[in-house]
Design an enzyme around this catalytic site. Structure first.
Site, PDB file in Angstrom:
ATOM      1  CE  LYS A   1      -5.150  -1.090   1.699  1.00  0.00           C
ATOM      2  NZ  LYS A   1      -5.355  -2.337   2.370  1.00  0.00           N
TER       3      LYS A   1
ATOM      4  CE  LYS B   1       1.506   2.380   4.055  1.00  0.00           C
ATOM      5  NZ  LYS B   1       2.110   1.115   3.674  1.00  0.00           N
TER       6      LYS B   1
ATOM      7  CB  THR C   1      -0.892   0.027   1.253  1.00  0.00           C
ATOM      8  OG1 THR C   1      -1.637  -1.186   1.297  1.00  0.00           O
ATOM      9  CG2 THR C   1      -1.858   1.205   1.208  1.00  0.00           C
TER      10      THR C   1
HETATM   11  P1  NAD Z   1       6.035  -5.597   7.434  1.00  0.00           P
HETATM   12  O1  NAD Z   1       6.756  -4.441   8.023  1.00  0.00           O
HETATM   13  O2  NAD Z   1       5.751  -6.795   8.274  1.00  0.00           O
HETATM   14  O3  NAD Z   1       6.828  -6.115   6.121  1.00  0.00           O
HETATM   15  C1  NAD Z   1       7.585  -5.290   5.263  1.00  0.00           C
HETATM   16  C2  NAD Z   1       8.892  -6.011   4.998  1.00  0.00           C
HETATM   17  O4  NAD Z   1       9.652  -5.267   4.049  1.00  0.00           O
HETATM   18  C3  NAD Z   1       9.764  -6.146   6.257  1.00  0.00           C
HETATM   19  O5  NAD Z   1      10.060  -7.516   6.488  1.00  0.00           O
HETATM   20  C4  NAD Z   1      11.027  -5.339   5.924  1.00  0.00           C
HETATM   21  O6  NAD Z   1      12.217  -5.889   6.468  1.00  0.00           O
HETATM   22  C5  NAD Z   1      11.022  -5.409   4.405  1.00  0.00           C
HETATM   23  N1  NAD Z   1      11.789  -4.354   3.764  1.00  0.00           N
HETATM   24  C6  NAD Z   1      11.871  -3.049   4.092  1.00  0.00           C
HETATM   25  N2  NAD Z   1      12.687  -2.394   3.245  1.00  0.00           N
HETATM   26  C7  NAD Z   1      13.136  -3.312   2.348  1.00  0.00           C
HETATM   27  C8  NAD Z   1      13.994  -3.248   1.227  1.00  0.00           C
HETATM   28  N3  NAD Z   1      14.578  -2.099   0.839  1.00  0.00           N
HETATM   29  N4  NAD Z   1      14.228  -4.389   0.539  1.00  0.00           N
HETATM   30  C9  NAD Z   1      13.654  -5.560   0.915  1.00  0.00           C
HETATM   31  N5  NAD Z   1      12.833  -5.686   1.987  1.00  0.00           N
HETATM   32  C10 NAD Z   1      12.572  -4.568   2.680  1.00  0.00           C
HETATM   33  O7  NAD Z   1       4.684  -5.003   6.821  1.00  0.00           O
HETATM   34  P2  NAD Z   1       3.396  -5.829   6.341  1.00  0.00           P
HETATM   35  O8  NAD Z   1       2.374  -5.825   7.419  1.00  0.00           O
HETATM   36  O9  NAD Z   1       3.833  -7.111   5.703  1.00  0.00           O
HETATM   37  O10 NAD Z   1       2.827  -4.820   5.223  1.00  0.00           O
HETATM   38  C11 NAD Z   1       3.401  -4.762   3.923  1.00  0.00           C
HETATM   39  C12 NAD Z   1       2.536  -3.852   3.067  1.00  0.00           C
HETATM   40  O11 NAD Z   1       1.205  -4.378   3.022  1.00  0.00           O
HETATM   41  C13 NAD Z   1       2.412  -2.421   3.591  1.00  0.00           C
HETATM   42  O12 NAD Z   1       2.444  -1.544   2.506  1.00  0.00           O
HETATM   43  C14 NAD Z   1       1.077  -2.420   4.298  1.00  0.00           C
HETATM   44  O13 NAD Z   1       0.481  -1.142   4.325  1.00  0.00           O
HETATM   45  C15 NAD Z   1       0.288  -3.377   3.421  1.00  0.00           C
HETATM   46  N6  NAD Z   1      -0.847  -4.029   4.100  1.00  0.00           N
HETATM   47  C16 NAD Z   1      -0.697  -4.582   5.332  1.00  0.00           C
HETATM   48  C17 NAD Z   1      -1.785  -5.192   5.946  1.00  0.00           C
HETATM   49  C18 NAD Z   1      -1.647  -5.808   7.308  1.00  0.00           C
HETATM   50  O14 NAD Z   1      -2.682  -6.119   7.918  1.00  0.00           O
HETATM   51  N7  NAD Z   1      -0.448  -6.032   7.823  1.00  0.00           N
HETATM   52  C19 NAD Z   1      -3.024  -5.251   5.291  1.00  0.00           C
HETATM   53  C20 NAD Z   1      -3.140  -4.719   4.007  1.00  0.00           C
HETATM   54  C21 NAD Z   1      -2.036  -4.100   3.415  1.00  0.00           C
END
Ligand code: NAD
Length: 292
Positions: free
Chosen positions: A162, A237, A87
């Site tokens: 979204k 966010k 997102t």
């Molecule tokens: P998260 O923080 O658990 O995962 C993100 C991952 O990206 C982390 O493991 C981090 O180490 C990695 N990362 C950061 N910078 C990086 C880079 N330069 N190269 C490679 N890896 C890198 O977050 P999440 O909950 O998995 O969410 C991910 C996305 O999904 C976000 O954009 C969030 O808004 C969206 N989202 C999350 C949810 C939820 O319920 N968690 C629901 C819908 C959408």
């Protein structure tokens, strides 16, 4: 398919695992060096993206997405698909899509709803912007990681769908919580309030499916001490992204702006960080008119 997967966090990890279980060859990279069963570790993002049919990213925000795209796009072949499921802000999604298109790569912005449970269970909903041919190429992967994928039109439209959805969700959750707190003060039983509103014109997903009152309606995070679920931080966010988009498109969104301001106070100045976004109900219930 040969898939590269970058960003193996709470969402990306289980999504990649589902692709492996379905028989795909997945190479992954995450800066936090997380291991996902069946996913081959790459030493860096470029290596995870090279010689892959589809590269999927699931990253925290637009700035990181742009940095990762700069790293990986030059090494990807024309005709391959760059599928971003993070997102992010609409402008970053469009910018990255344009950079991919300039190299003959097929970009899709495909943010999800359904949360960690949906990622684990393969029941996410994908909202997808980009070319129809790219959408068709990615469809088998959407079918594995999710239960529904909606093609919303040109690049950026997945992110647009979204944040519009989540702006409605944030506003209706606040309205539902406010109404419960008012009902409390008027001496109206919460169960009676639910029974009326959930079958009346005030009904919404926030009331009917994700009721913020403990012990009322279907089981929700309210029944588990407001452990997320969908964290207030993530709602903040998304509301901020909606306001960023509204600024950039010159759209008048007063309730979206109010919801963003309220969740910012809740998360940054009160006890909302790390709690479910429906924990707005105890917040309102504990306050009087002057406090607001
Ligand atoms: P998260 O923080 O658990 O995962 C993100 C991952 O990206 C982390 O493991 C981090 O180490 C990695 N990362 C950061 N910078 C990086 C880079 N330069 N190269 C490679 N890896 C890198 O977050 P999440 O909950 O998995 O969410 C991910 C996305 O999904 C976000 O954009 C969030 O808004 C969206 N989202 C999350 C949810 C939820 O319920 N968690 C629901 C819908 C959408």
């Amino acid at each position: 398919m040969k898939i590269g997967f970058i960003g193996l966090g709470n969402m990306g990890g289980p999504m990649a695992a589902n692709l492996v279980r379905a028989g795909h060859d997945v190479i992954g990279f995450d800066t936090a060096q997380v291991a996902v069963e069946g996913v081959t570790d790459a030493p860096d993002a470029e290596s995870a993206a090279r010689d892959r049919d589809v590269v999927i990213t699931m990253l925290p925000n637009g700035a990181i997405l742009r940095a990762v795209a700069d790293q990986i796009l030059p090494g990807m072949a024309a005709g391959t698909v760059f599928l971003d499921c993070s997102t992010v802000d609409v402008d970053s999604a469009k910018e990255v899509a344009q950079a991919a298109e300039n190299l003959g790569i097929l970009p899709l912005d495909a943010p999800v709803s359904g949360g960690v449970g949906g990622a684990q269970g393969g029941t996410l909903t994908f909202m997808v912007g980009g070319d129809a041919a790219a959408f068709d190429k990615a469809r088998p992967l959407f079918d594995i990681m999710g239960q529904k994928a909606v093609h919303c039109g040109a690049s950026g439209n997945g992110q647009a769908a979204k944040i519009c959805n989540n702006m409605i969700l944030g506003v209706t959750m606040i309205a539902t919580c406010e109404a419960f707190a008012l009902a409390d003060k008027l001496g109206l039983d919460r169960q009676a309030m639910f029974d009326v509103v959930s079958t009346s014109s005030g009904s919404s997903w926030s009331m009917n499916t994700y009721c913020p009152a403990p012990g009322v309606g279907p089981t929700s995070p309210a029944d588990n001490g407001y452990t997320p679920g969908f964290a207030a931080d993530l709602m903040l966010k998304d509301l901020r992204l909606s306001q960023q988009a509204a600024d950039s498109a010159d759209a008048d969104t007063p309730l979206g702006a109010a919801a963003a301001a309220l969740y910012a106070t809740f998360v940054e100045d009160e006890d909302g960080a790390g709690r479910d976004f429906s924990a707005m109900l105890p917040r309102f219930a504990a306050r009087g008119r002057d406090a607001g």
